[in-house]
Enzyme design. Sequence first.
Site, short mmCIF file in Angstrom:
data_model
loop_
_atom_site.label_atom_id
_atom_site.label_comp_id
_atom_site.label_asym_id
_atom_site.label_seq_id
_atom_site.Cartn_x
_atom_site.Cartn_y
_atom_site.Cartn_z
N GLU A 127 0.83 -1.21 0.00
CA GLU A 127 0.00 0.00 0.00
C GLU A 127 0.86 1.25 0.00
OE1 GLU A 127 -4.12 -1.23 2.23
OE2 GLU A 127 -2.37 -0.99 3.53
N CYS A 381 -0.44 5.92 10.24
CA CYS A 381 0.79 5.28 10.69
C CYS A 381 0.48 4.00 11.47
CB CYS A 381 1.56 6.27 11.57
SG CYS A 381 3.14 5.66 12.14
#
Length: 389
Positions: A127, A381
């Site tokens: 990704e 994150c």
Amino acid sequence: MTTQHPDTPETGITPGGTSGAFRDVLSKDHARRGKPPLHFVDMTPEQRVEKAAELGLPKFRVKQLANHYFGHFDVNAAEFTDFPAAKRSEAAAAFFPQLITEVTRQVADEGTTIKTLWKLFDGSLIESVLMRYPTRTTLCISSQVGCGMDCPFCATGKLGLTRNMSTGEIIEQVRVAAKMMRDGEVAGGEGRLSNIVFMGMGEPMGNYNSVLSAVRQISAMPPEGFGISARNITVSTVGVVPGIKKLTAEGIPVRLAVSLHAPSDELRDELVPMNKRFNTKQVLDAAHDYWLASKRRVSIEYALMRGINDQAEHAQLLAKRLNHYGDNWAHVNPIPLNPIEGSKWTASKPEDEQRFLEILHRAGITATLRDTRGQDIDGACGQLAAKER
């Protein structure tokens, strides 16, 4: 010249990759697979000329191809209008094999955050996340399929490491994002990709050679690269000391980001297993050496976890350890922990986040609470898990 710290091992990454016992840590769960097709950006200048000759193309055509790729983000033969019509498709196939294929694209933050799931040549999934801000546009890219660092609060770490990505697979993420910005496919209209962060899937230092090659080509001016300043490129690491030392010696002014997450070895051993190989002192020594050599302030990444590493004593110890090396060499980015499925870890209370920041500020440490972009699409994150939905 960098300062020598007696506790820091001198062995580790070599020009060919990793060596000795260090290799097993970076290559945990690594399965031998076929290599991706050789791409234009994987080739040396000599290899490009040789490949062109095999196709019956003169040397100057290589520069034209470079200009198409880096200057116009083109890999489609139909765009090669300066090429002989009979050679366009053959040249495109030989130099620009399709390395990444879009599977899904998820959008958040009113269209300014886009997470793309990519399928690689062997079916592996990775990704990337594109984030548009008022003054910059940042692309978070992956450098490995999965990750072998096994940090328990990170979705990618739970996947284990499948393999390293090629330079071509890394750079293709950048090309596509740059083209999206140019063509106005991101909310806000046409624009320019300005920043790259190696903070997606994988440990960049575990794929050092491909990452460094990508950095050089991302930062070189067209037609040799995309022309994104090295000062706008961030290379992150959980604390692979040999990699930090090697990057220091390169002399490329990228920003180094160290995922510290804890100020003590006892706690960091639990949160970042690599700490058992390279402890906090060794990591901070190497990071400070990077600052001495580059004069680029190091980013210290610190995911705040409720009741685990977010208390006053943690902030005080972190400030003490950073101030041990002097002033203004590091910038701390406390990160509100992003939720991942099945995790026992939770985000800190807002008041604890603010207290943590205030303690750092009072100690003279510059610190900024990180924006949690893309959390609702698992694009923030620690959330990248490369799942088809």
